[in-house]
Scaffold this active site. Structure first.
Site, PDB file in Angstrom:
ATOM      1  N   HIS A   1      -3.999   6.345 -11.002  1.00 23.58           N
ATOM      2  CA  HIS A   1      -4.431   4.935 -11.501  1.00 23.58           C
ATOM      3  C   HIS A   1      -4.081   4.621 -12.873  1.00 23.58           C
ATOM      4  O   HIS A   1      -4.363   5.519 -13.751  1.00 23.58           O
ATOM      5  CB  HIS A   1      -5.841   4.627 -10.905  1.00 23.58           C
ATOM      6  CG  HIS A   1      -5.806   4.491  -9.294  1.00 23.58           C
ATOM      7  ND1 HIS A   1      -6.813   5.068  -8.581  1.00 23.58           N
ATOM      8  CD2 HIS A   1      -4.937   4.117  -8.500  1.00 23.58           C
ATOM      9  CE1 HIS A   1      -6.725   5.069  -7.421  1.00 23.58           C
ATOM     10  NE2 HIS A   1      -5.631   4.614  -7.071  1.00 23.58           N
TER      11      HIS A   1
ATOM     12  N   THR B   1       2.502   3.178 -20.143  1.00 29.82           N
ATOM     13  CA  THR B   1       1.536   2.361 -19.782  1.00 29.82           C
ATOM     14  C   THR B   1       0.274   2.051 -20.415  1.00 29.82           C
ATOM     15  O   THR B   1      -0.292   3.265 -20.932  1.00 29.82           O
ATOM     16  CB  THR B   1       0.862   2.853 -18.055  1.00 29.82           C
ATOM     17  OG1 THR B   1       0.406   4.078 -18.497  1.00 29.82           O
ATOM     18  CG2 THR B   1       2.132   2.967 -17.376  1.00 29.82           C
TER      19      THR B   1
ATOM     20  N   VAL C   1       0.877   8.861 -18.340  1.00 30.84           N
ATOM     21  CA  VAL C   1       2.005   8.160 -18.843  1.00 30.84           C
ATOM     22  C   VAL C   1       1.888   7.704 -20.002  1.00 30.84           C
ATOM     23  O   VAL C   1       0.939   6.846 -20.276  1.00 30.84           O
ATOM     24  CB  VAL C   1       2.509   7.575 -17.720  1.00 30.84           C
ATOM     25  CG1 VAL C   1       3.784   6.617 -17.775  1.00 30.84           C
ATOM     26  CG2 VAL C   1       2.392   8.128 -16.249  1.00 30.84           C
TER      27      VAL C   1
ATOM     28  N   TRP D   1      -6.015   3.370 -15.011  1.00 25.31           N
ATOM     29  CA  TRP D   1      -7.127   3.492 -15.914  1.00 25.31           C
ATOM     30  C   TRP D   1      -7.737   4.948 -15.736  1.00 25.31           C
ATOM     31  O   TRP D   1      -8.780   5.329 -16.299  1.00 25.31           O
ATOM     32  CB  TRP D   1      -8.245   2.724 -15.526  1.00 25.31           C
ATOM     33  CG  TRP D   1      -8.696   2.372 -14.040  1.00 25.31           C
ATOM     34  CD1 TRP D   1      -9.783   3.269 -13.376  1.00 25.31           C
ATOM     35  CD2 TRP D   1      -8.082   2.144 -12.835  1.00 25.31           C
ATOM     36  NE1 TRP D   1      -9.906   3.120 -12.022  1.00 25.31           N
ATOM     37  CE2 TRP D   1      -8.812   2.355 -11.899  1.00 25.31           C
ATOM     38  CE3 TRP D   1      -6.856   1.325 -12.592  1.00 25.31           C
ATOM     39  CZ2 TRP D   1      -8.514   2.113 -10.432  1.00 25.31           C
ATOM     40  CZ3 TRP D   1      -6.663   1.226 -11.272  1.00 25.31           C
ATOM     41  CH2 TRP D   1      -7.244   1.359 -10.029  1.00 25.31           C
TER      42      TRP D   1
ATOM     43  N   GLU E   1       0.455   4.290  -2.515  1.00 20.31           N
ATOM     44  CA  GLU E   1       0.212   5.697  -2.166  1.00 20.31           C
ATOM     45  C   GLU E   1       1.479   6.686  -2.305  1.00 20.31           C
ATOM     46  O   GLU E   1       1.265   7.856  -2.619  1.00 20.31           O
ATOM     47  CB  GLU E   1       0.080   5.660  -0.580  1.00 20.31           C
ATOM     48  CG  GLU E   1      -1.173   4.646  -0.428  1.00 20.31           C
ATOM     49  CD  GLU E   1      -2.638   5.116  -1.202  1.00 20.31           C
ATOM     50  OE1 GLU E   1      -2.763   6.351  -1.616  1.00 20.31           O
ATOM     51  OE2 GLU E   1      -3.416   4.334  -1.296  1.00 20.31           O
TER      52      GLU E   1
ATOM     53  N   THR F   1       0.943  -1.171   0.004  1.00 20.19           N
ATOM     54  CA  THR F   1      -0.084   0.148   0.023  1.00 20.19           C
ATOM     55  C   THR F   1       1.050   1.238  -0.011  1.00 20.19           C
ATOM     56  O   THR F   1       0.640   2.219  -0.861  1.00 20.19           O
ATOM     57  CB  THR F   1      -0.936  -0.101   1.241  1.00 20.19           C
ATOM     58  OG1 THR F   1      -1.783  -1.156   1.228  1.00 20.19           O
ATOM     59  CG2 THR F   1      -1.570   1.328   1.532  1.00 20.19           C
TER      60      THR F   1
ATOM     61  N   GLN G   1      -6.095   1.019 -19.998  1.00 21.18           N
ATOM     62  CA  GLN G   1      -6.750  -0.216 -19.487  1.00 21.18           C
ATOM     63  C   GLN G   1      -8.288   0.498 -18.830  1.00 21.18           C
ATOM     64  O   GLN G   1      -8.431   1.500 -18.705  1.00 21.18           O
ATOM     65  CB  GLN G   1      -6.150  -1.176 -18.610  1.00 21.18           C
ATOM     66  CG  GLN G   1      -5.790  -0.213 -16.985  1.00 21.18           C
ATOM     67  CD  GLN G   1      -5.023  -1.335 -16.197  1.00 21.18           C
ATOM     68  OE1 GLN G   1      -4.001  -1.735 -16.489  1.00 21.18           O
ATOM     69  NE2 GLN G   1      -5.542  -1.611 -15.075  1.00 21.18           N
TER      70      GLN G   1
HETATM   71 ZN   LIG Z   1      -4.677   4.685  -5.618  1.00 28.29          ZN
END
Ligand SMILES: [Zn+2]
Length: 408
Positions: free
Chosen positions: A227, A242, A239, A229, A218, A214, A245
């Protein structure tokens, strides 16, 4: 009987999957901040432009070569003695964080061949502070008793006035609060937000588990990663390397998942910025590295950390204070002075409920006794003669409250 057992086992398996699933509040917290801070949206847009200028092919303004070392302070907010977690747990978390950011994690071998060339050593390290903002000796870990037993994802743990602990200057330190979060494993602030709330928050079980990533996810947000997606269907994470998705990845997939036309290689669900189980995440990409490091360019929101004195030798040594008993905070009485009614806010410690408050006058005579039935207790004082009074109560452990008020 047998069917019941199977059902139970399936239920346990599902629960374990849910428990292992990352739950992250960072994005929705940023959305809430935007509603309350009209300037935040334009600051984020400006930061995107800045990031593009400092992470793209134009290397002129890019932070190169050197490993960036970030001083860290961990605020442990404990209520129960069991929550006063040891230094070794914090040290283990930072060791794992550093391995992931330096691509020294053993499970980097699990990165699929098609993504291996994208996996990056981010050249960012995190070290417990050696000097506090007053240049005093510190080991970078602060433990503070709080009467609060559980916290929401609302930043109150970051304020001493709310029974939390104030941040050390976020221009010089990464602040991490460890506390009993009510629903989430953790959340982080993105750069550009309220300085007083800058940093990340982790729940106790997360820190107790040295394999829990985590903190990696974070810190990624704290360094402006989104994230994968982009928090919407086939959204944008800013980015380029990547793949797009569709959404987050539950569990730990074993096959290629093609979404948003990202074939033949599919989702990069082993990236730290997905929700995949910790055991199955193992990379940041070169593009994510560039996006994070752009923050440290001159004019960037994390640039000031490069000149932090938090990792310097301390100038002042003080012999450590003996462990203190919890400091009980004051009940709040309002209005004061009052005519008909006073309110006592006992929200700082609900354990006052069931105790008896005594009201005494200046001569020490008890003029009223009031059983406490609520965290926000009202007391009718309309019948009292004008003057000064004391309100007092005591708990079994000897802790007492004594406050004065004026009846008009
Ligand atoms: Zn997150």
């Amino acid at each position: 009987m047998k069917a019941g057992l199977v059902f139970t086992l399936i239920t346990i398996a599902l629960l374990q999957q849910v428990a292992a699933q990352r739950d992250c509040r960072s994005f929705s917290r940023q959305q809430e901040h935007m509603e309350n801070d009209p300037g935040l949206r334009s600051r984020i847009t400006a930061l995107e432009t800045f990031t593009l200028q400092h992470s793209g092919n134009n290397t002129a303004g890019r932070i190169e070569a050197n490993v960036i070392k970030i001083p860290v302070v961990v605020h442990i907010l404990y209520h129960y003695p069991s929550e006063k977690i040891g230094d070794e747990q914090i040290i283990a978390q930072l060791a794992m964080l550093n391995k992931c950011f330096r691509k020294l994690n053993a499970d980097t071998v699990n990165t699929p061949a098609v993504f291996k060339s994208l996996a990056a050593d981010c050249e960012i390290e995190f070290q417990l502070a050696t000097a506090d903002p007053q240049k005093k000796y510190t080991n970078g870990i602060v433990r503070k008793y709080t009467p609060i037993t559980q916290w929401g994802a609302d930043d109150k743990m970051k304020l001493s006035a709310e029974m939390g602990d104030d941040a050390w200057d976020p221009k010089s330190y990464l602040n991490i609060w460890v506390c009993n979060l009510d629903k989430f494993a953790g959340y982080a602030s993105f750069p550009g937000g309220d300085e007083k709330a800058d940093g990340l928050v982790l729940d106790f079980p997360v820190v107790a588990d040295a394999g829990n990533k985590t903190i990696v996810h974070e810190v990624g947000h704290w360094l402006n990663l989104r994230h994968l997606w982009g928090d919407e269907y086939c959204g944008e994470d800013g980015v380029s390397d990547t793949p797009k998705q569709a959404s987050y990845t539950p569990g730990c997939p074993t096959t290629i998942r093609i979404t948003c036309g990202n074939g033949p290689h599919g989702d990069m669900y082993m990236n730290y910025m997905d929700f995949t189980n910790d055991a199955c995440t193992n990379l940041f990409t070169a593009g994510q590295k560039a996006r994070m490091r752009a923050l440290f360019a001159p004019g960037g929101p994390r640039n000031s950390l490069l000149s932090s004195k938090g990792l310097n030798p301390p100038l002042i040594f003080e012999s450590p204070l003996p462990a203190e008993d919890p400091k009980w905070l004051e009940a709040r009485i309002y209005p004061n002075p009052a005519i008909n009614e006073i309110n006592i806010d006992l929200n700082y410690d609900a354990r006052w409920i069931g105790k008896i408050f005594q009201v005494t006058n200046l001569q020490g005579q008890i003029v009223m006794t009031v059983p406490v039935t609520s965290k926000f207790q009202k007391i009718n004082i309309s019948h009292l003669a004008p003057g000064m009074y004391f309100l007092a109560a005591k708990k079994e452990d000897g802790v007492s409250v004594k406050q004065k008020f004026i009846k008009l």
